[in-house]
Scaffold this active site. Structure first.
Site, PDB file in Angstrom:
ATOM      1  N   CYS A 229       0.861  -1.189   0.000  1.00  0.00           N
ATOM      2  CA  CYS A 229       0.000   0.000   0.000  1.00  0.00           C
ATOM      3  C   CYS A 229       0.892   1.232   0.000  1.00  0.00           C
ATOM      4  CB  CYS A 229      -0.875   0.042   1.236  1.00  0.00           C
ATOM      5  SG  CYS A 229      -2.109  -1.226   1.317  1.00  0.00           S
TER       6      CYS A 229
ATOM      7  N   GLU B  52       4.255   1.141   1.912  1.00  0.00           N
ATOM      8  CA  GLU B  52       5.393   0.822   2.757  1.00  0.00           C
ATOM      9  C   GLU B  52       6.720   1.260   2.150  1.00  0.00           C
ATOM     10  OE1 GLU B  52       2.323  -0.765   2.416  1.00  0.00           O
ATOM     11  OE2 GLU B  52       2.955  -2.838   2.636  1.00  0.00           O
TER      12      GLU B  52
END
Ligand code: SF4
Lengths: 333, 786
Positions: free
Chosen positions: B430, B432
């Site tokens: 997402c 990171e």
């Protein structure tokens, strides 16, 4: 003229706030009588503006500016329709007009008013009272505006004072405009231009952009649909034209009222003569305000009017363009 | 889009997600037939080799890039050595309403007869649950946290640029050199390293075989192909597969095909969380693109078509199926390959190039869920680039998301990475942050910040079950000040972080021991040099994350309690507890006060935002800096996937007016509907957190389409992004669909089969979302009309 100007503009100003302003008004008066015989009116204006800014920008004056209070009814952030870049729009309360099609009925009166709001939650509706309009000092308003200063700087945006009619509170408006300019914030005012020339002159040096409403060119019609004649509106526009200020003209397109050929050509002719408009924004009438009227327990006087069609808007756009006036529907590029 | 790509895309979109037993059967066959005395890494490498040598080769008509993980498009393999699906699991997968996978009868049979009998009792999942203690299980069952590695292997890493200048044969040379260097006199692990290196070599050779098998099939197809153009194409593709992965790629086509073989290799070896990811695609491919254009062997159109064909391959690969809590925390087919474009080069200069724009065109044209895409925006990148991205955002399918390169670099450097490694990094999954090609950054599970507060209010008990799962830090009424309350909360957070980290350490060691990933280790520096597996700490950098969920909700809860109980004293703690217990039935006016008359996070209101900062610090202090068993460090990030829905479902009503079971806020976004000041208010609140001390935060910003209708609106979107990034914001994504459209889609899903919306850190088909999530997104969107 000056006396008239203050008695008009200080609906909200208390005696305490008047003090510093009197000082400078006297000084201006002095320069006025001294110079106006020997210099042209134009030079006089620019000089006066210069002196105005010089005289008023002392430390003590700044402090007083900050304490001047005014009445606003809303602050909206990230507004797109009120000038370039990311803007914060401050809605000031009070308007001398009563336009049939007004979209901000809560702005009309200077005084705060209490309305009933409906809060929906899980299908049920809870009512709550909300006071529209709050008085605050220029310094506090400045803080609110500065919240988004990073975005303004990034986007060449700024602050727009709208209303109502911001010039109604011209002392407060001048104060907050000057405070904004000290922070290097781009300023715009969204105005009908109605009122004594002095109100406008006061804000001229601190306003980067005028969003200037022209509704009806015929003063009788103007009186009929807005409650007041348009003489000062047109005179003040000339003043702005002479000052060479960056101006967007805004024409509300209200079917049956402002969209007659006669009116539109009249407005276009005036603008073509004055060379004042960087742009003409054609704002189609809409009915989004119906709910607001309801909350205020008022009738929407334009409830029966239908918004103009897209084709009609395009026609009107061409009409202005035939006068070599760049026109935009809706007011955002 | 060419006719070919249109067809491939449509086929991919229309294919049914199904479960394939091919891998499970081959693996079982291998282990049943092989009684080896070899080490675990070598045995696993041999199993990998066995699968790649025997799995069916799938070449779809018209394809340009070849290689499928399963025997067909969207046929998803299973990984019984990690998580063995029971027949019941398979039945649920087949029939569940959202995110189903078709399970053919034949698969049920082979599971019943072969796979389950062999693997029962031997799986990683069983090992894990056997080792975890009761306090872990109690917290897990209460919904305090989730565990990523209980059904899927650690992964969370991104390909660097190694493969673009090294073929597998070169890598084998490196492995042999590393073997030579082993020091049997001074290094007690030399033997283990030798085993690991041998395993790596087997997997590298296996991938070469896999490439050759494709070349064989392509030549066979060419022999019978009657269309002369396709025949030539097949032969050219065969040539590509003869060259890569054995040798380093020379052409744009070879580079893409090589990556794809590597990708299939990684997701065949294991089911790593966040599949695998090509990372900085415009950087890796640009030299091939430039050279191809220069010598006339490549045209821009063909490059585009190849990229589009490459895009389709990602879409052919839905995530491996998840069940239970893990399905709820990440309920999506998306497998989180996130293409990065833009950013800066290793030397710190602007990395945007011509290919960046071609890739952006591809993203816009393909409009696919997978791969997901993002733009890295550095202050050095040109305006045109961000503007181009904004134009795609405007089309409203949630891609690309937007990341702040300069913040990412600061985060990585703060964690101790070399500046070049930091600049070669980006974001995956997402949101990171990672150093691509050099870091193992494992997300270990979501952490329910709100539930822990609920436990704090109930003196350590979970009010849903009455079970004592936390510390007894005092009854809610006993806190005489807001600070007392916060201190108790901090103790509980510490307590659960301890439980979670202890569990993580056990799981990490179980993976290091039982489930090494020698193939993945080939790709990530310095596994070969260290002779150590990716799962055992071989990477240059090792980081473990715990992902906090519910920051916005908890901020509003704490603000509400501070405001009403301690500052204004409008309600007592007792009254609030009673209202929560009753789910606000009979306390409607109190709820109106909480919802409408209380300061909220997301409005640039310091009164509320102060709590967000405190929560951040409490969570950060409980986790950041603690050691992992791989020699790395624990860090925090703030993102939810779909876990905020699951966590909300296990949390009672809360003093911000949220009712029991409703979703929590996601990422660092405000509670849905609580932000009333517009986007500048939201990003200012979000920027008050110290993004640099995280490894990623997720900010979802709703935008009604009318805000983007005009050029000026679009420009302001760019300015908004730039402003947020000037304040060190990490990531922002935009959902640009009107609420009316979404509601219509909910009524008539059949008419909106292609409606893609931004969920949280990724996009998904609206129809695939649970009704709760659909409603949440509608609420979030609806509110955008300010
Ligand atoms: S001038 Fe503007 S604010 Fe005043 S009444 Fe007319 S429309 Fe309303």
């Amino acid at each position: 003229m000056l006396a008239l100007r203050y008695s008009h503009s200080n609906i909200e100003t208390t005696a305490f706030q008047l003090a510093p302003i009197r000082i400078y008004s006297l000084r201006i008066k002095y320069f006025h009588s001294f110079f106006h015989i020997s210099f042209s009116f134009c030079l006089f204006l620019s000089l006066r503006r210069y002196l105005f800014s010089q005289l008023v920008c002392t430390e003590t004056m700044q402090k007083d500016l900050k304490d001047i209070t005014g009445v606003i009814f809303d602050i909206k952030r990230y507004t797109l329709h009120d000038g370039p870049g990311i803007r914060t729009t401050v809605f000031m309360k009070g308007c001398p007009m009563r336009c049939t099609w007004c979209q901000n009925p809560e702005s009309c009166r200077m005084l705060s008013e209490t309305v009933t709001n409906e809060l929906p939650l899980d299908g049920a509706v809870y009512e709550t009272e909300e006071v529209i309009g709050r008085r605050l000092a220029a310094k506090d308003l400045l803080q609110e505006i500065l919240r988004d200063s990073l975005f303004m700087e990034q986007s060449n945006g700024g602050v727009t004072f709208s209303g109502g009619e911001p010039l109604v509170q011209s002392v407060f408006l001048t104060a907050i405009l000057r405070l904004c300019k000290m922070q290097l914030i781009h300023t715009a005012i969204d105005t009908t231009g109605y009122g004594p020339a002095g109100n406008l002159e006061a804000v001229l040096p601190y306003t980067d952009l005028f969003l200037y409403d022209l509704k009806l060119i015929d003063t009788n019609e103007h009186r009929q649909y807005t409650g007041v004649g348009n003489e000062s509106v047109i005179e003040n526009l000339k003043l702005i034209a002479r000052a060479g200020k960056f101006t967007y003209i805004r024409v509300p397109i209200v079917p049956g009222i402002t969209d007659t050929e006669k009116n539109l050509h009249g407005i276009a002719e005036l603008l073509a003569q004055l060379h004042v408009a960087a742009r003409v924004d054609l704002l189609p009438f809409h009915k989004a305000a119906e709910k607001k009227y309801k909350r205020l327990h008022q009738e929407f006087p334009a409830a029966h009017i239908e918004p103009p069609t897209h084709e009609r808007m395009e026609e009107i756009k061409s009409l202005f363009e035939s006068y070599h006036l760049p026109a935009i529907i809706g007011g955002v590029q | 889009m060419t006719e070919r790509i249109t067809r491939l895309r449509t086929e991919s979109l229309n294919a049914i997600n199904s479960i394939s037993d091919e891998r499970a059967l081959l693996l079982t066959e291998f282990y049943q037939a092989t009684e080896t005395a070899c080490s675990i890494p070598v045995t696993r490498a041999m199993a990998f080799q066995y699968i790649l040598e025997h799995k069916s080769i799938c070449i779809n008509p018209g394809e340009l890039i070849v290689g499928e993980r399963g025997p067909a498009i969207k046929a998803v393999p299973t990984y019984p050595e990690v998580c063995l699906h029971s027949l019941e699991d398979l039945r649920i997968l087949n029939s569940r309403e959202k995110v189903p996978y078709h399970v053919p009868e034949s698969v049920m049979h082979s599971y019943e007869l072969t796979v389950i009998p062999y693997w029962k009792g031997k799986t990683q999942r069983e090992r894990i649950f056997a080792k975890l203690d009761d306090s872990w299980k109690a917290a897990y069952n209460a919904g305090i946290f989730t565990e990523f590695q209980e059904q899927r292997a650690p992964g969370h890493t991104v390909n660097g640029n190694k493969i673009y200048h090294k073929g597998m044969l070169d890598i084998i040379e490196d492995i042999r050199a590393a073997k030579e260097k082993l020091d049997y006199f001074n290094d007690p692990h030399a033997l283990a390293k030798a085993d690991e290196l041998e395993a790596m070599e087997i997997t590298a050779a296996a991938l070469i075989t896999f490439g050759q098998r494709h070349a064989d099939s392509l030549e066979a197809l060419a022999a019978t192909e009657t269309d002369v153009i396709r025949k030539d194409e097949l032969l050219a593709m065969a040539k590509v597969c003869r060259r890569v992965p054995a040798h380093k790629p020379e052409t744009f086509h070879e580079a893409l095909q090589y990556y794809w073989f590597v990708h299939v290799g990684v997701v065949t070896e294991l089911n790593p969380w966040d599949s695998f990811n090509p990372g900085r695609l415009d950087q890796h491919l640009f030299p091939f693109y430039q050279a191809g254009l220069a010598d006339g062997s490549l045209t821009e159109d063909f490059a585009r078509e190849l990229l589009q064909a490459f895009w389709v391959k990602f879409n052919n690969h839905p995530a491996p199926p998840k069940v239970g809590v893990t399905a709820r925390e990440s309920g999506t087919y998306t497998d989180f390959a996130l293409i990065n474009v833009g950013g800066v080069k290793a030397d710190g200069s602007d990395a945007v190039n011509d290919l960046t724009y071609v890739i952006l065109d591809v993203i816009e044209e393909m409009r696919l869920l997978q791969p997901s895409s993002m733009v890295q925006v550095s202050k050095k990148n040109p305006e045109r680039f961000v503007h181009r991205a904004a134009r795609i955002i405007k089309t409203g399918f949630g891609q690309p998301s937007v990341f702040n390169t300069d913040a990412i670099i600061q985060q990585l450097i703060r964690q101790g990475k070399a500046v070049e490694d930091a600049r070669n990094g980006g974001a995956s999954g997402c949101v990171e942050t990672g150093a691509f090609g050099t870091e193992s950054y494992i997300l270990t599970g979501y952490f329910n910040l709100v539930k822990i507060f609920e436990v704090t209010l109930h003196n350590g008990a979970d009010p849903r079950t009455g079970k004592l799962i936390g510390l007894q830090t005092g009854t809610a009424e006993s806190f005489t000040s807001f600070d007392d309350l916060l201190q108790a909360y901090a103790k509980q957070v510490q307590h659960f972080a301890d439980i979670k980290i202890k569990g993580n350490n056990i799981i990490e060691q179980l993976y290091a021991t039982y489930i090494p990933a020698p193939f993945l280790s080939l790709l990530i520096e310095d596994c070969i040099g260290n002779g150590t597996d990716y799962n055992a700490g071989g990477a240059r950098y090792n980081t473990n994350y715990i992902q906090g969920v519910g920051l916005g909700t908890l901020t509003d809860i704490l603000t509400s309690v501070k405001y009403h109980v301690y500052d204004k004293k409008s309600y007592t703690m007792q009254q609030i507890l009673a209202a929560i217990g009753a789910d606000f039935a009979g306390y409607e006016n109190m709820r109106v006060d909480f919802v409408y008359k209380t300061p909220k996070y997301g409005n640039d209101d310091d009164y509320a935002d102060a709590q967000a900062i405190q929560i951040f610090e409490i969570f950060y202090n409980a986790v950041n800096g603690r050691p992992t068993t791989k020699g790395g460090t624990y860090r925090i990030n703030l993102l939810p996937t779909t876990c905020h829905v699951y966590f909300g479902s296990v949390t009672l009503a809360t003093p911000d007016g949220r009712k029991a079971g409703e979703p929590l806020s996601e990422g660092i976004s405000p509670v849905q509907g609580a932000d009333t000041q517009g986007p500048t208010g939201v990003v200012k609140s979000a920027a008050k957190l110290d993004h640099i001390r995280t490894g990623g935060t997720l900010l979802n910003q709703k935008f009604t389409p009318h805000l983007l209708e005009t050029e000026a609106g679009l420009k302001n979107l760019v300015h908004l992004i730039r402003s947020y990034f000037r304040m060190d914001g990490h990531h922002i994504q935009f959902n640009v669909v009107s609420a009316a459209t979404l509601r219509e889609a909910q009524q008539h899903p059949e008419k909106y089969r292609d409606l893609i919306v931004r969920v949280a850190g990724y996009s998904d088909y609206f129809n695939d979302l649970s009704p709760e999530l659909q409603n949440e997104i509608i609420r979030r969107t609806e509110h955008g009309d300010f």
